[in-house]
Write a protein that holds these residues in place. Sequence first.
Motif, PDB file in Angstrom:
ATOM      1  N   LEU A   1     -54.910  69.356  40.045  1.00 57.68           N
ATOM      2  CA  LEU A   1     -54.150  70.112  40.731  1.00 57.68           C
ATOM      3  C   LEU A   1     -54.771  70.674  42.371  1.00 57.68           C
ATOM      4  O   LEU A   1     -54.166  70.506  43.472  1.00 57.68           O
ATOM      5  CB  LEU A   1     -53.476  71.243  40.312  1.00 57.68           C
ATOM      6  CG  LEU A   1     -52.175  71.140  39.409  1.00 57.68           C
ATOM      7  CD1 LEU A   1     -51.718  72.086  38.476  1.00 57.68           C
ATOM      8  CD2 LEU A   1     -51.115  70.672  40.279  1.00 57.68           C
ATOM      9  N   GLY A   2     -55.837  71.148  41.991  1.00 53.79           N
ATOM     10  CA  GLY A   2     -56.885  71.672  43.251  1.00 53.79           C
ATOM     11  C   GLY A   2     -55.823  72.510  44.159  1.00 53.79           C
ATOM     12  O   GLY A   2     -55.402  72.487  45.285  1.00 53.79           O
ATOM     13  N   THR A   3     -55.373  73.592  43.428  1.00 55.66           N
ATOM     14  CA  THR A   3     -54.577  74.634  43.841  1.00 55.66           C
ATOM     15  C   THR A   3     -54.971  75.323  45.260  1.00 55.66           C
ATOM     16  O   THR A   3     -56.295  75.789  45.170  1.00 55.66           O
ATOM     17  CB  THR A   3     -54.102  75.718  42.923  1.00 55.66           C
ATOM     18  OG1 THR A   3     -53.644  75.206  41.686  1.00 55.66           O
ATOM     19  CG2 THR A   3     -53.008  76.892  43.432  1.00 55.66           C
ATOM     20  N   HIS A   4     -54.191  75.248  46.221  1.00 62.43           N
ATOM     21  CA  HIS A   4     -54.707  75.758  47.520  1.00 62.43           C
ATOM     22  C   HIS A   4     -53.957  77.251  47.731  1.00 62.43           C
ATOM     23  O   HIS A   4     -52.718  76.986  48.199  1.00 62.43           O
ATOM     24  CB  HIS A   4     -54.485  74.890  48.694  1.00 62.43           C
ATOM     25  CG  HIS A   4     -55.024  73.566  48.693  1.00 62.43           C
ATOM     26  ND1 HIS A   4     -56.514  73.487  49.282  1.00 62.43           N
ATOM     27  CD2 HIS A   4     -54.885  72.363  47.928  1.00 62.43           C
ATOM     28  CE1 HIS A   4     -56.672  72.151  49.151  1.00 62.43           C
ATOM     29  NE2 HIS A   4     -55.826  71.668  48.209  1.00 62.43           N
ATOM     30  N   ASP A   5     -54.395  78.372  47.565  1.00 66.81           N
ATOM     31  CA  ASP A   5     -53.736  79.400  47.771  1.00 66.81           C
ATOM     32  C   ASP A   5     -54.202  80.001  49.229  1.00 66.81           C
ATOM     33  O   ASP A   5     -54.951  80.686  49.602  1.00 66.81           O
ATOM     34  CB  ASP A   5     -54.624  80.600  46.697  1.00 66.81           C
ATOM     35  CG  ASP A   5     -53.767  81.921  47.085  1.00 66.81           C
ATOM     36  OD1 ASP A   5     -53.006  82.244  47.749  1.00 66.81           O
ATOM     37  OD2 ASP A   5     -53.958  83.020  46.338  1.00 66.81           O
ATOM     38  N   THR A   6     -53.538  79.314  50.252  1.00 73.72           N
ATOM     39  CA  THR A   6     -53.918  79.725  51.554  1.00 73.72           C
ATOM     40  C   THR A   6     -52.755  79.827  52.440  1.00 73.72           C
ATOM     41  O   THR A   6     -51.740  79.406  52.247  1.00 73.72           O
ATOM     42  CB  THR A   6     -54.732  78.430  52.234  1.00 73.72           C
ATOM     43  OG1 THR A   6     -55.787  77.865  51.362  1.00 73.72           O
ATOM     44  CG2 THR A   6     -54.994  78.619  53.498  1.00 73.72           C
TER      45      THR A   6
ATOM     46  N   PRO B   1     -48.559  73.884  51.220  1.00 69.19           N
ATOM     47  CA  PRO B   1     -47.381  73.471  50.164  1.00 69.19           C
ATOM     48  C   PRO B   1     -48.297  72.965  48.884  1.00 69.19           C
ATOM     49  O   PRO B   1     -47.557  72.928  47.904  1.00 69.19           O
ATOM     50  CB  PRO B   1     -47.045  71.999  50.723  1.00 69.19           C
ATOM     51  CG  PRO B   1     -47.919  71.710  51.948  1.00 69.19           C
ATOM     52  CD  PRO B   1     -48.579  72.947  52.288  1.00 69.19           C
ATOM     53  N   PHE B   2     -49.568  72.779  48.668  1.00 68.51           N
ATOM     54  CA  PHE B   2     -50.042  72.391  47.375  1.00 68.51           C
ATOM     55  C   PHE B   2     -50.629  73.703  46.770  1.00 68.51           C
ATOM     56  O   PHE B   2     -51.971  73.763  46.331  1.00 68.51           O
ATOM     57  CB  PHE B   2     -51.228  71.307  47.603  1.00 68.51           C
ATOM     58  CG  PHE B   2     -50.760  70.038  48.290  1.00 68.51           C
ATOM     59  CD1 PHE B   2     -49.303  69.665  48.201  1.00 68.51           C
ATOM     60  CD2 PHE B   2     -51.612  69.245  48.982  1.00 68.51           C
ATOM     61  CE1 PHE B   2     -48.871  68.571  48.751  1.00 68.51           C
ATOM     62  CE2 PHE B   2     -51.276  68.109  49.345  1.00 68.51           C
ATOM     63  CZ  PHE B   2     -49.967  67.744  49.369  1.00 68.51           C
ATOM     64  N   ASP B   3     -49.737  74.834  46.707  1.00 68.41           N
ATOM     65  CA  ASP B   3     -50.240  75.936  46.065  1.00 68.41           C
ATOM     66  C   ASP B   3     -49.973  75.955  44.464  1.00 68.41           C
ATOM     67  O   ASP B   3     -49.739  77.136  43.955  1.00 68.41           O
ATOM     68  CB  ASP B   3     -49.898  77.328  46.848  1.00 68.41           C
ATOM     69  CG  ASP B   3     -48.318  77.461  46.722  1.00 68.41           C
ATOM     70  OD1 ASP B   3     -47.904  76.273  46.502  1.00 68.41           O
ATOM     71  OD2 ASP B   3     -47.881  78.537  47.004  1.00 68.41           O
TER      72      ASP B   3
END
Length: 385
Positions: free
Chosen positions: A207-212, A235-237
């Motif tokens: 997934l590589g979650t991006h909390d940005t 969007p990839f959070d």
Amino acid sequence: MPQYHQLGAVPHKRHTQFRKPDGGLYSEQLFSTEGFSNDYSLLYHVHPPTQIIKTGTPVEVQPQIAEEKMLRHRSFEGFNIQPAADYLASRVPVLVNNDVHISLAAPQQSLADYFYKNADADELLFVHQGSGTLHTQYGKLPFAFGDYLCIPRGTIYQIQFDGADNRLFIVESFSPIRFPKRYLSKYGQLLEHAPFCERDIRTPKDLGTHDTKGEFLIQTKKRGVLYPLHYGTHPFDVVGWDGCCYPYAFSIHDFEPITGRVHQPPPVHQTFEAHNFVVCSFVPRKYDYHPQAIPAPYNHSNIDSDEVLYYVDGDFMSRKNVTRGMITLHPAGIPHGPHPGAVEKSIGKEETGELAVMVDTFHPLMLTKQALEIENEGYTMSWAE
């Protein structure tokens, strides 16, 4: 996509509290391409996926029709589409109707400065040249030559290419892209007679979650218009998701051809179906083994469908002067078949190394201005002896 899949963390029950380490709630999103009536997935975001902070000026991207009606065989040099640095700018529509748009693309650079979402159509990207990774909120999908990337409409994605020499054959479907019904059990499993199985389907990983937080541009296409929508969070959070609606990869090299003692009809090559069209894969295979077999396809009348063939690689004994990336269009209403001399030449041949993608549409296709720019003149008369 009937296979259930889960990646990352999800709560024990759907639509219940799912909290972050700091006690806040993750934001649940139901993702489906047919409302609440068919396959869906549930995604869990760090931030709500709704935070638009700015909108840009819409841009018209509707295909420009050059010929709406015609009745003659056509051929196009697909590799004459010029490469373009930008992914979206490189996409060139060539054949379209209300059910499907068929495009070519030769992107030179990865899609990195913005994200893309097709809010109208499922996308089937066939990778003719190049390799890389498809990045979505569902995770990562590595791809290479021969892969079909099936992307449900509404999926936000970026494409990372490993190099600059990339060629894509793109099918946009205004209905969901499915596996053929005759391949499936009543519960959705691929049956024993299907030319591929679930083991051949590659699902997203990592997934590589991006909390940005910041400003993230999602170019969103709807009804032939590209809308620049700026969101306040990446969007990839997604921290986890599960369900049956997600992008996947399937390699044409994993399609197992169905052969027989005499020549088999095109439906044995079918790989996908949608409303009013099908997609088939022609792959290396043994020829027919009846002692009197004629390996070349017989002449057949296209009365109810337009036939589009995209030539990928190998030797095509039924056609003259085939090049990589060539597209042929044999419209409904007139018969077509092997070029002169191809039938006799095929007798005694034991196998073929051809690789091609076919799209049969049940409503007529229209030609775009870009299609006319890459047309092979005189193809209509190429059956004359």
